[in-house]
Design an enzyme around this catalytic site. Structure first.
Site, short mmCIF file in Angstrom:
data_model
loop_
_atom_site.label_atom_id
_atom_site.label_comp_id
_atom_site.label_asym_id
_atom_site.label_seq_id
_atom_site.Cartn_x
_atom_site.Cartn_y
_atom_site.Cartn_z
N LYS A 132 118.59 32.84 22.84
CA LYS A 132 118.61 32.35 24.21
C LYS A 132 118.07 30.92 24.21
O LYS A 132 116.90 30.70 23.86
CB LYS A 132 117.75 33.23 25.13
CG LYS A 132 118.37 34.59 25.42
CD LYS A 132 117.61 35.34 26.48
CE LYS A 132 118.29 36.67 26.82
NZ LYS A 132 117.60 37.42 27.89
N GLU A 170 117.47 32.50 33.04
CA GLU A 170 116.73 33.29 32.07
C GLU A 170 115.91 32.34 31.20
O GLU A 170 116.43 31.34 30.71
CB GLU A 170 117.67 34.13 31.22
CG GLU A 170 118.39 35.21 32.00
CD GLU A 170 119.25 36.09 31.11
OE1 GLU A 170 119.19 35.90 29.88
OE2 GLU A 170 119.97 36.93 31.63
N ASP A 181 113.97 41.96 37.58
CA ASP A 181 115.35 42.19 37.16
C ASP A 181 115.48 43.40 36.23
O ASP A 181 116.26 43.38 35.28
CB ASP A 181 115.87 40.93 36.46
CG ASP A 181 117.38 40.97 36.23
OD1 ASP A 181 118.10 41.46 37.11
OD2 ASP A 181 117.83 40.52 35.16
#
Length: 605
Positions: free
Chosen positions: A278, A299, A451
């Site tokens: 990520k 994110e 989330d």
């Protein structure tokens, strides 16, 4: 008529030329790879002044050879994507947020906040221009045999030395007495038959129970150590070694992860391990704007790193190992990718930085491109769980899942007795799963993660096992706000494990302060400081709120009904974990709450 015919011929010629150019552009990478000498290295953008010129050449001849030396582009992307980061909730894989909102504009980049007690950040701006930073040997993570650090003293505490029940053949993910032979090259061979073979031809891999397990790569040792009660043991040397591998192993292949709202990359290492990358999208001190919905936020890569360390400090050990890393976008992504769609999204920004944006549902465009400094980008690498062909997992919808709608509320937000209905619905009616949900609720509240829509369990262990905490990238977004709605499951159910309650009380004491433990643990990461200092202070504040919520439940229902004892000696007559986690009083209370004819159950499918 002659002019009309000439016009038609001209249009036809233009169409044929366009088709020919399109075919030539598709074939150019293969022809270029075959034309170049096999030993000639690709462009690594070694000098800042050569960056623009090199990329201009790359646009004209885009087929630089990859590190694997594979000729041509593949006809089909065949990477074996593991289940823990999948985006399809209907295929027994981890699901992504079901938001359908237009992408939000990214906040402007700012200089990372600096705390005088924390080492200076080693961000992209501190790297030599267009140069690989090279491996840096991190300090060993403190453990039970550490050097007397605060984290080492915590792990020596009796609450962190409680042994798990004896493991049987049914309690381990991979049976050590079976004839299954693990081949770490199986996944890589399925992706690319031209992987270099380091050992002799016909080399075999011994069963996991033999001494040859010491020669396995660390990611495989991590997989073998998974059992019914924990993702990894407290004293596992493979976890710390795997963290070092994530930050130093040579990247040999890169591909985009399918699905999802934001760009993620699947990276394969030289030892055939794989991790989910990520990239960094925001700086540490950038806080989520107050008008952002929880499902439209970026994110955060550092949230994934911090979540692993927080999970280990809480002694849940349900988050796969995650480590930070500085990645060279040219040599370690563009030059080694076999994903043509990803390769085509690279470009040079007006500031002479290397950028790419990939393909995804949202946030994948030139306006949301990921740019290096000038070609170094920071990100998190999360180790993959075992492949689905070896260890299937089941995806469960979180009973307290949010509505993911701008106006509509979920049922638990309007029904104060919602937990009563949940406890009448399998598997929450008889197992310890409801206590796992409480652990996950506390974990998410400390991070500020709203989330948590799904979670997973290993299918082999049925309902008597832990739940895996995956996809924590939307945590640590706000340090000035505590989202109390995350604590609703704990407030409605008023249930908590005794071991969890005692560890939370321990971490609230000055000698074992949670923020200091997190700061020490995160200091070992290669991209430290991982968290902005106000986020560390928020952990202590939120921990006090959790203890206050439990205290309110104890005043209302009594200690014996709220705190479920899981520390007493195991009863040989009861094999199920549900009985192990309950005191006699709580078992009686559970019988009183058993579903009766006509009682309401919650649809959790």
């Amino acid at each position: 008529m002659i002019q009309v015919r000439r016009f038609r011929v001209l249009v036809l010629m233009v169409f044929l030329v366009a088709c020919a150019l399109h075919i030539a552009l598709d074939l150019l990478p293969r022809l270029e790879r075959r034309a170049r000498p096999p030993g000639e290295p690709g462009c690594s953008c070694a000098q800042p002044g050569e960056a623009a010129a090199g990329w201009a050449q790359a646009r004209g001849r885009p087929g630089e050879p990859s590190a694997a030396g594979d000729p041509g582009w593949p006809h089909k992307h065949t990477l074996r994507i593991l289940q823990d980061f999948s985006s399809d909730p209907a295929s027994n894989l981890t699901s992504h947020s079901l938001e359908k909102l237009p992408p939000a504009e990214p906040a402007e980049g700012a200089v990372r906040g600096q705390d005088p007690r924390v080492p200076r950040p080693r961000g992209p701006a501190h790297r030599p221009p267009l140069r690989d930073p090279g491996p840096r040997r991190p300090a060993p993570l403190p453990g039970p045999s550490g050097d007397g650090s605060l984290l080492a003293r915590l792990f020596e505490h009796p609450l962190y030395r409680v042994a798990v029940p004896p493991l049987t053949e049914d309690d381990v993910l991979f049976n050590v007495n079976s004839d299954i032979r693990f081949n770490p090259k199986a996944a890589a061979a399925a992706e690319n038959p031209n992987w270099p073979h380091a050992g002799p031809e016909g080399e075999d891999f011994a069963p996991t129970g033999e001494a040859a397990v010491d020669s396995y790569p660390n990611w495989l040792k991590f997989h073998i150590g998974i059992n019914r009660y924990e993702l990894y043991s407290r004293d596992s040397p493979a976890v710390d070694a795997l963290l070092r591998d994530l930050g130093t192993q040579k990247i040999t292949s890169v591909a985009m992860k399918s699905g999802g709202t934001q760009l993620k990359l699947i990276m394969t290492f030289q030892n055939y391990g794989q991790a989910l990358f990520k990239p960094m999208k925001q700086t540490r001190e950038q806080e989520t704007p107050p008008d952002f919905f929880y499902f439209s936020d970026y994110e955060r890569h550092n949230a994934e790193i911090a979540a692993f360390h927080l999970d280990r400090i809480l002694d849940f050990r349900r988050v796969p190992p995650v480590a930070g890393r500085m990645v060279n976008m040219t040599r370690e992504i563009r030059d080694v990718t076999r994903d043509k769609k990803l390769w085509r999204t690279f470009f040079i920004s007006p500031a002479n930085n290397v950028c790419f944006y990939g393909e995804c549902s949202y946030y994948c465009s030139t306006e949301h491109a990921l740019c290096g400094k000038p070609d170094q980008i920071e990100g998190s690498l999360a180790a993959f769980l075992p492949d689905l062909s070896l260890a299937k997992r089941k995806t469960w919808r979180n009973p307290w899942r949010r509505s993911y709608h701008k106006r509509k509320k979920a049922e638990w937000e309007v029904d104060p007795d919602y937990c009563t209905a949940v406890k009448q619905t399998p598997p929450y009616d008889r197992s310890h799963r409801i206590l796992d949900i409480m652990d996950m609720t506390i974990f998410d509240f400390l991070m500020g993660n709203m989330d948590r829509h799904h979670y997973e369990t290993f299918e082999k262990f049925g309902n008597d096992t832990f739940i895996v905490h995956l996809d924590n990238g939307r945590g640590f977004g706000k340090y000035s706000h505590d989202e109390l709605s995350i604590l609703v499951p704990l407030q409605q159910c008023c249930r908590i494990r005794k071991s969890t309650y005692l560890r939370l009380q321990l971490l609230a004491r000055e000698e074992y302060k949670l923020s200091l433990l997190m700061a020490e643990s995160l200091r070992q990461d290669r991209v430290a400081p991982v968290l902005f200092q106000p986020h560390l202070q928020a952990l202590d504040r939120r921990l006090r709120l959790v203890l206050q919520a439990v205290g309110t439940c104890v005043e209302k229902d009594g200690l014996g009904h709220v705190v479920q004892d899981d520390l007493h000696p195991l009863d040989p007559g009861h094999r199920g974990l549900a009985d192990r986690d309950q005191t006699p009083d709580s078992r009686t209370a559970a019988l009183r709450q058993a579903p009766r004819r006509g009682s309401r159950a919650v649809n959790l499918t």
